[in-house]
Scaffold this motif. Structure first.
Motif, PDB file in Angstrom:
ATOM      1  N   ASP A 246       7.450  46.771  57.691  1.00  0.00           N
ATOM      2  CA  ASP A 246       7.965  46.049  56.523  1.00  0.00           C
ATOM      3  C   ASP A 246       6.821  46.002  55.503  1.00  0.00           C
ATOM      4  O   ASP A 246       5.774  45.404  55.764  1.00  0.00           O
ATOM      5  CB  ASP A 246       8.352  44.628  56.964  1.00  0.00           C
ATOM      6  N   LYS A 247       7.060  46.651  54.366  1.00  0.00           N
ATOM      7  CA  LYS A 247       5.968  46.773  53.374  1.00  0.00           C
ATOM      8  C   LYS A 247       5.464  45.413  52.902  1.00  0.00           C
ATOM      9  O   LYS A 247       4.331  45.278  52.476  1.00  0.00           O
ATOM     10  CB  LYS A 247       6.432  47.603  52.187  1.00  0.00           C
ATOM     11  N   ARG A 248       6.333  44.415  52.961  1.00  0.00           N
ATOM     12  CA  ARG A 248       5.890  43.091  52.509  1.00  0.00           C
ATOM     13  C   ARG A 248       4.862  42.511  53.479  1.00  0.00           C
ATOM     14  O   ARG A 248       4.079  41.651  53.114  1.00  0.00           O
ATOM     15  CB  ARG A 248       7.088  42.128  52.428  1.00  0.00           C
TER      16      ARG A 248
END
Ligand code: NAD
Length: 434
Positions: A246-248
């Motif tokens: 998850d890039k976040r």
């Protein structure tokens, strides 16, 4: 990567940060005077030797030798350069606050000895509002009405990859309060192709404390999740992979283990808690980050006890002492607490680390120092891994197993494959897996 305008810089404090910064500034074309109060350090540097272990620094120093000067003469350093970096240590006081006495001593010396305009740059990690205190100090002690600026330029390099981190950073944070200081700082860093975040000095100081604390929080978070994995049979590596994609969230700093150490995270988290308290904010989140981190060491010891039962007179071999690979730095390394604890319980300890042996010898006189893996393994009832050095990843386990008294391995860095270790016939415990 060469500068168009070469500047003369003095760096006060030639440790991991000061020396790397000095040599890298020389690499981008500046002339640098590296000052340190430690005579033996400066003597070593003058004779062409690097007093610390940091990959690539040696070669870079040789390459830029004609742009580098090393001296213990602080007054000379102040006189010669328009730009003066403060890169001295800011260790923890007993109450968790940062000991800023080295910074203050240097600020006073600059004030007393400056004869013309100086830009004084805070490179050391310091609590918010330190630049203001430096300003007050210089105004108080300067003899004449000389103009000066104070800038904050926190350093984000990591030991072990310090040269690359300095020359190819994610960003350069520059905290300034005047156009003149901003221009000088931008000129210094012009050859480095990275986003320059130009802010006020207080924000720059906070960026550093907040960044380190956030990273420490990520580590403590994944360690807390690892403890849940151990209680449920889930695998922390799989959990971290699923989270990190998850890039976040991002996959960095999601390695479960025996906890963070080193000269930065522990002291910077403590200092951030302390300064927040002073400012009237109770940063409970960070107190918990610290608590989880220290608890990881206790949980690790418990794993050793669960495997060996009574530790008294057991031979325990420790592999890896530095707080992370590719450095000889052992400041606040988990290995120190763990060795102390095992010693108290009466275990006989043998250790090996590729680079940190000399430093750990200064702390423990009565443990056995070995020259390699095999001698640590010989007759050990248990081997424990505390640093994920590359050479440990290529161990011949068949050989090691024959050397050991008992095939027990407790891995504090999840270096090895769970299934492989079981197949090899080891009792193998790691963090958050199996
Ligand atoms: P260090 O202990 O390796 O180096 C500090 C040096 O300053 C020492 O060599 C010491 O002899 C010298 N010194 C102290 N007082 C002096 C004085 N009055 N005059 C001249 N020299 C003096 O410390 P370090 O790891 O380089 O850290 C320096 C600062 O940078 C700290 O604030 C630290 O938090 C910060 N920092 C460190 C790292 C890291 O990875 N080590 C990364 C980013 C920021």
């Amino acid at each position: 990567m060469k500068n168009s305008v070469s500047k003369k810089i003095t760096i006060i404090g030639s440790g991991y940060v000061g020396l790397t910064s000095g040599i890298c500034f020389a690499e981008i074309g500046h002339n640098v005077i590296c000052i340190d109060s430690d005579k033996s350090k400066i003597e070593k540097l003058k004779s062409g030797k690097i007093p610390i272990y940091e990959p690539g620094l040696d070669e870079l120093m040789k390459k830029n030798r004609d742009r580098l000067e090393f001296s213990t003469d602080l007054i000379y350093g102040i006189k010669e350069s328009e730009i003066i970096f403060i890169a001295v240590g800011t260790p923890s006081n007993a109450d968790g606050s940062a000991d800023l006495s080295y910074v203050e001593t240097v600020a006073r010396s600059v004030a007393i000895n400056m004869q013309e305009y100086k830009l004084i740059v805070e490179k050391s990690t310091v609590p918010v509002q330190t630049a203001e205190w430096i300003r007050v100090t210089i105004n108080r002690y300067k003899g004449k009405d000389i103009e000066f600026d104070v800038a904050s330029n926190p350093e984000f390099l990591r030991e072990g990859s310090a040269v690359k981190d300095f020359l190819f950073p994610d960003r350069i944070v520059i905290g300034v309060e005047s156009e003149k200081a901003k221009k000088l700082m931008l000129c210094l860093y012009e050859p480095i192709n990275a986003e320059k975040v130009i802010v006020d000095t207080k924000s720059a100081e906070l960026i550093k404390h907040a960044s380190n604390s956030f990273l420490a929080m990520k580590i403590s978070f994944i360690n807390a999740v690892a403890n849940i994995c151990e209680k449920t049979g889930a695998d922390i590596e799989k959990v971290a992979l699923g989270m990190g994609l998850d890039k976040r969230i991002g996959k960095d700093f999601l390695n479960a283990g025996v906890g963070y150490g080193g000269s930065c995270f522990p002291k910077d988290v403590r200092a951030f808690i302390w300064i927040s308290q002073q400012l009237g904010y109770d940063f409970n989140l960070l107190k918990e980050v610290e608590k989880i981190n220290l608890k990881q060491r206790e949980i690790f010891i418990k794993k050793i006890e669960e495997s060996l039962w009574i530790l008294k007179d057991k031979n325990i071999g420790i592999l890896g002492l530095s707080f992370k690979p590719d450095t000889d730095d052992i400041r606040d390394a988990p290995a120190i607490d763990i060795i102390k604890n095992l010693k108290e319980k009466g275990a006989k300890i043998k250790v090996y680390d590729p680079k940190a042996m000399d430093n750990i010898k200064k702390i423990f006189a009565d443990i056995e120092y070995c020259d390699g893996l095999d001698s640590v393994a010989k007759n050990s009832d248990c081997l424990i891994f505390l640093t994920e050095w590359e050479e440990f990843k290529h161990i011949d386990f068949d050989k090691i197993k024959k050397l050991m008294s008992q095939p027990i391995i407790i891995d504090g860095r999840n270096i090895f494959d769970l299934e492989k270790m079981k197949k090899l016939g080891f009792v193998y415990k790691s963090v958050g897996r199996g």
